[in-house]
Design an enzyme around this catalytic site. Structure first.
Site, PDB file in Angstrom:
ATOM      1  CG  ASP A 169      -0.906  15.596 -25.785  1.00 22.08           C
ATOM      2  OD1 ASP A 169       0.151  16.078 -26.242  1.00 22.08           O
ATOM      3  OD2 ASP A 169      -1.370  15.927 -24.688  1.00 22.08           O
ATOM      4  CG  HIS A 170       0.385  19.240 -28.222  1.00 28.44           C
ATOM      5  ND1 HIS A 170       0.093  18.636 -27.036  1.00 28.44           N
ATOM      6  CD2 HIS A 170       0.185  20.565 -28.015  1.00 28.44           C
ATOM      7  CE1 HIS A 170      -0.272  19.548 -26.152  1.00 28.44           C
ATOM      8  NE2 HIS A 170      -0.223  20.738 -26.724  1.00 28.44           N
ATOM      9  CG  ASP A 218       0.133  22.025 -22.313  1.00 33.17           C
ATOM     10  OD1 ASP A 218       0.309  21.847 -23.525  1.00 33.17           O
ATOM     11  OD2 ASP A 218      -0.903  22.544 -21.846  1.00 33.17           O
ATOM     12  NE  ARG A 264      -4.065  29.254 -24.171  1.00 35.66           N
ATOM     13  CZ  ARG A 264      -3.007  28.578 -23.736  1.00 35.66           C
ATOM     14  NH1 ARG A 264      -2.348  27.794 -24.550  1.00 35.66           N
ATOM     15  NH2 ARG A 264      -2.606  28.715 -22.502  1.00 35.66           N
ATOM     16  CB  SER A 287       1.118  28.285 -25.429  1.00 35.78           C
ATOM     17  OG  SER A 287       2.416  27.792 -25.606  1.00 35.78           O
ATOM     18  NE  ARG A 296       3.107  27.710 -28.328  1.00 37.55           N
ATOM     19  CZ  ARG A 296       2.075  27.923 -29.136  1.00 37.55           C
ATOM     20  NH1 ARG A 296       2.217  28.687 -30.189  1.00 37.55           N
ATOM     21  NH2 ARG A 296       0.911  27.366 -28.908  1.00 37.55           N
TER      22      ARG A 296
HETATM   23  C1  MIC Z   1      -1.371  25.287 -26.346  1.00 36.79           C
HETATM   24  O1  MIC Z   1      -2.501  25.038 -25.943  1.00 36.79           O
HETATM   25  O2  MIC Z   1      -1.059  26.368 -26.847  1.00 36.79           O
HETATM   26  C2  MIC Z   1      -0.306  24.246 -26.167  1.00 36.79           C
HETATM   27  C3  MIC Z   1       0.096  23.815 -27.498  1.00 36.79           C
HETATM   28  O3  MIC Z   1      -0.810  23.141 -25.474  1.00 36.79           O
HETATM   29  C4  MIC Z   1       0.819  24.909 -25.385  1.00 36.79           C
HETATM   30  C5  MIC Z   1       2.073  24.213 -25.385  1.00 36.79           C
HETATM   31  C6  MIC Z   1       2.833  24.384 -26.648  1.00 36.79           C
HETATM   32  O4  MIC Z   1       2.927  25.466 -27.181  1.00 36.79           O
HETATM   33  O5  MIC Z   1       3.380  23.385 -27.044  1.00 36.79           O
HETATM   34  C7  MIC Z   1       0.518  25.315 -23.964  1.00 36.79           C
HETATM   35  O6  MIC Z   1      -0.598  25.656 -23.682  1.00 36.79           O
HETATM   36  O7  MIC Z   1       1.428  25.404 -23.129  1.00 36.79           O
HETATM   37 FE1  SF4 Z   2      -3.839  20.380 -26.237  1.00 37.81          FE
HETATM   38 FE2  SF4 Z   2      -3.138  22.816 -25.376  1.00 37.81          FE
HETATM   39 FE3  SF4 Z   2      -5.430  22.400 -26.700  1.00 37.81          FE
HETATM   40 FE4  SF4 Z   2      -5.167  21.497 -24.271  1.00 37.81          FE
HETATM   41  S1  SF4 Z   2      -5.130  23.637 -24.866  1.00 37.81           S
HETATM   42  S2  SF4 Z   2      -6.043  20.400 -25.986  1.00 37.81           S
HETATM   43  S3  SF4 Z   2      -3.033  20.899 -24.219  1.00 37.81           S
HETATM   44  S4  SF4 Z   2      -3.381  22.148 -27.490  1.00 37.81           S
END
Ligand code: MIC
Ligand code: SF4
Length: 640
Positions: free
Chosen positions: A64-65, A119, A379, A533, A535
């Site tokens: 999905d990313h 995530d 965010r 996140s 990550r």
């Molecule tokens: C995000 O919202 O920052 C992400 C991308 O979904 C991350 C995961 C990532 O860095 O791959 C998260 O929230 O954990």
């Molecule tokens: Fe995707 Fe992370 Fe954004 Fe949610 S917050 S839509 S999981 S990138």
């Protein structure tokens, strides 16, 4: 004494430790999820563990990313995840099927179960009464292998929802109000439970919006009771059989309580650049808006999209505004198409994006220079949109749609009568984009394209350490600061050597070079280091660059666990005033680090000619992992 909802689920899954505040507890995990940006690492680590089939009740790999596929890299990642999933008993949700948290809620989540996901917004599952945690990829790999998931026993917070929301005020405004009250640090080490008469007035998607953004509070997780509303949602998904009722006992004790008066709430917005920088839309006033983005795992449900369609129906998006809409799942998208709401959205002049994270993770739709973008996301960290000087406001779908038409930030309460949206009695269920694991796993070949590179492993802790301070940061450093994402960089999530060139690029572009010149070193951080996140690249890449320790005022939970997993010491200043005494490029040494970590004492630090103490607040299990140079090394040594 009675139990909270979380305590009941924790007790039913406890496999290690004691449920006393601050003590580390090990939990049996029923379900796991991964997404593609963190999934490749999680599956590489799972493969390194040598487990054949996952031991969970259900594990799902979502794409999905990184759905842009502007080179071979993302497509290679998808292929790897698809084949590794098929071989090891994992369901695979193809690109286009939707955002992991939305799809998981619709198709797999179940009240009373535990879920961990690589995530940070995995707590979305709390909307149907799951205890769902965001975790690092390695923790997910361990859980898939049947191992326990460890957290420090959280404190319990009750948020009392009083009364009922007024028209045009929505779940997003509730969580923004909680953020205003608690701040982005306020949830650290806590589970947030929602209670009170307001709960029954909220649908499952609304509850999920609230638990989703518990991540922004820094909370361990958030959870709603499982009640008749939950049951109706699951029945409408054709999954009524997984429903169980769940409520806290009347005499359950909470460490903290706060209230949100739903009747008094008005539409809110989180202003740049933090989710807790919250003010009423009406009081911010009619600032000019360049872009509006509706979607993300926070606000992309059928319910949200129908509200947006009703507001847009018969109207035009303002000529100076670019409006994008990303439905959360194929289910949502298809239902909008079938009932005609999609046509209302298209006719108004919205740009329809695919069912994926999209602009939320900077995969396109970066705003214009110094642009103002209203987003229904979770965010608004500086630069996350891909435009360093853009100003991102987080708002509800109602505020977003109203503003897209007006061209200026608009309180939806000014729109007059609010459309009533009914939750459907039956969702349009179609699981064709979810590929089941192979019946004959031995026949599946895991495909590794050239973008799939090995991940770094830590080294056993040496008796002492001397290096340099390679970075000194302020408070609230996010993992987006440590390693940005976005369309240019997400393709390198499986390629740590290449990704390492971008570590802290927006904070101090010389950081990677400095690490290379000095053979790594120590990072000095402020409070809440590593928020945001999940990550684990934010630990694995510094590990690759030779970072041995992060010495900060405090850490965000998931990042701290990721540091330990990769064998980097998470140290905190015993006296926060010592932070001011350390400077960039100082020689820093930990003369007795092995002995001190082994004995569980404070760690002696010498930096810039002064000596002071640091704490390493970890469990015995984490201590063993750090001594071995990371969790995987430790697990391998145990297996011998
Ligand atoms: C995000 O919202 O920052 C992400 C991308 O979904 C991350 C995961 C990532 O860095 O791959 C998260 O929230 O954990
Ligand atoms: Fe995707 Fe992370 Fe954004 Fe949610 S917050 S839509 S999981 S990138």
């Amino acid at each position: 004494m009675g139990k909270t909802i979380a305590e009941k689920i924790l007790a039913a899954h406890l496999v290690d430790g004691e449920m006393a505040p601050g003590q580390e507890i090990g939990l049996r995990i029923d379900q796991t999820l991964t997404q593609d940006a963190t999934g490749t690492m999680a599956y590489l680590q799972f493969e390194a563990m040598g487990v054949d089939q996952v031991k969970t009740e259900r594990s799902v790999a979502y794409i999905d990313h990184n759905t842009l596929q502007s080179g071979f890299e993302n497509a290679d990642d998808h292929k790897y995840i698809g084949t590794v999933a098929k071989k090891h008993g994992i369901y695979y949700s193809k690109a286009g099927n939707g955002i992991c948290h939305q799809v998981h809620l619709e198709r797999f989540g179940a009240p009373g179960k535990t879920l961990i996901g690589s995530d940070s917004h995995t707590p979305t599952g709390g909307g149907i009464g799951m205890l769902a945690f965001g975790a690092g990829g390695l923790d997910v790999a361990v859980a898939m292998g049947g191992g326990a998931y460890y957290i420090p026993m959280p404190k319990m917070v009750r948020v009392n929802l009083k009364g009922k929301l007024k028209p045009w005020v929505s779940a997003k405004d509730i969580i923004l109000e909680v953020l205003r009250q608690m701040t982005v640090k306020g949830g650290v080490g806590k589970i947030i439970e929602y209670a009170g008469e307001g709960v029954a007035t909220l649908s499952v998607p609304e509850r999920a919006t609230i638990t989703n953004m518990g991540a922004e509070l820094g909370a361990t997780t958030s959870v709603f009771p499982s009640d008749e509303v939950t049951k109706a949602f699951l029945e409408a998904q054709g999954r009524g059989d997984v429903w169980v009722p769940l409520a806290s006992d009347p005499d359950a004790a909470y460490d903290e309580e706060l209230s949100v008066d739903l009747d008094a709430l008005q539409p809110l917005a989180a202003k740049p650049h933090m989710p807790d920088n919250v003010e009423a839309v009406a009081s911010i006033g009619g600032i000019k808006v360049n872009q509006v983005c509706i979607g993300s795992c926070t606000n992309s449900s059928y319910y949200d999209m129908m509200k947006v369609a009703a507001i847009l129906k018969g109207k035009r998006v303002h000529p100076d505004v670019s409006l994008t809409i990303s439905p959360g799942s194929m289910q949502v998208f298809n239902m909008l198409a079938k009932n005609g709401a999609l046509s209302d959205i298209i006719s108004a002049g919205a740009r329809i994006l695919e069912c994926a994270c999209g602009p939320c993770i900077g995969m396109g739709q970066s705003p214009e220079s110094a642009g103002v973008s209203l987003r229904t996301f979770n965010r608004n960290f500086e630069g996350r949109s891909g435009t360093q000087d853009a100003k991102i406001y987080l708002v509800s779908p109602e505020t977003a749609a109203a503003s897209a038409i007006a061209g200026v930030l608009t309180d939806p309460c000014t729109l007059g009568g609010m459309p009533e949206i009914e939750m459907p009695a039956h969702f349009d269920v179609n699981d064709d984009m979810i590929i089941k694991p192979a019946a004959n796993p031995a026949e599946v070949e895991v495909v590794r394209g050239p973008n799939i590179k090995p991940f770094p492993l830590g080294e056993a802790l040496a008796a002492s350490y001397t290096g340099k301070v390679v970075l000194k940061t302020e408070d609230n450093i996010t993992t987006d600061h440590i390693l940005p994402a976005g369309a240019k960089l997400l393709p390198y999530r499986s390629n740590i050597p290449h990704y390492s060139n971008y570590c802290f690029i927006n904070v101090d572009p010389k950081f990677p070079e400095r690490c290379r010149e000095n053979g790594g070193g120590v990072i000095i951080g402020g409070a809440n280091y590593g928020q945001g996140s999940s990550r684990e690249h934010a630990a694995l890449v510094p590990l690759y660059l030779g970072v041995k320790a992060v010495l900060a005022k405090s850490f965000a939970r998931i990042h701290k666990a990721n540091l330990v997993n990769s064998g980097i010491l998470p140290l905190t200043f015993a006296d926060p005033a010592d932070y001011d005494k350390v400077s960039l490029n100082d020689v820093i040494s930990l003369p007795h680090v092995l002995e001190e970590i082994r004995n569980g004492g404070q760690v002696t630090v010498t930096a810039g000619g002064r000596t002071f103490k640091a704490d390493c607040d970890i469990s015995d299990r984490q201590r063993a992992a750090l001594l071995a140079g990371g969790t995987l090394n430790y697990a391998k040594a145990q297996a011998k």
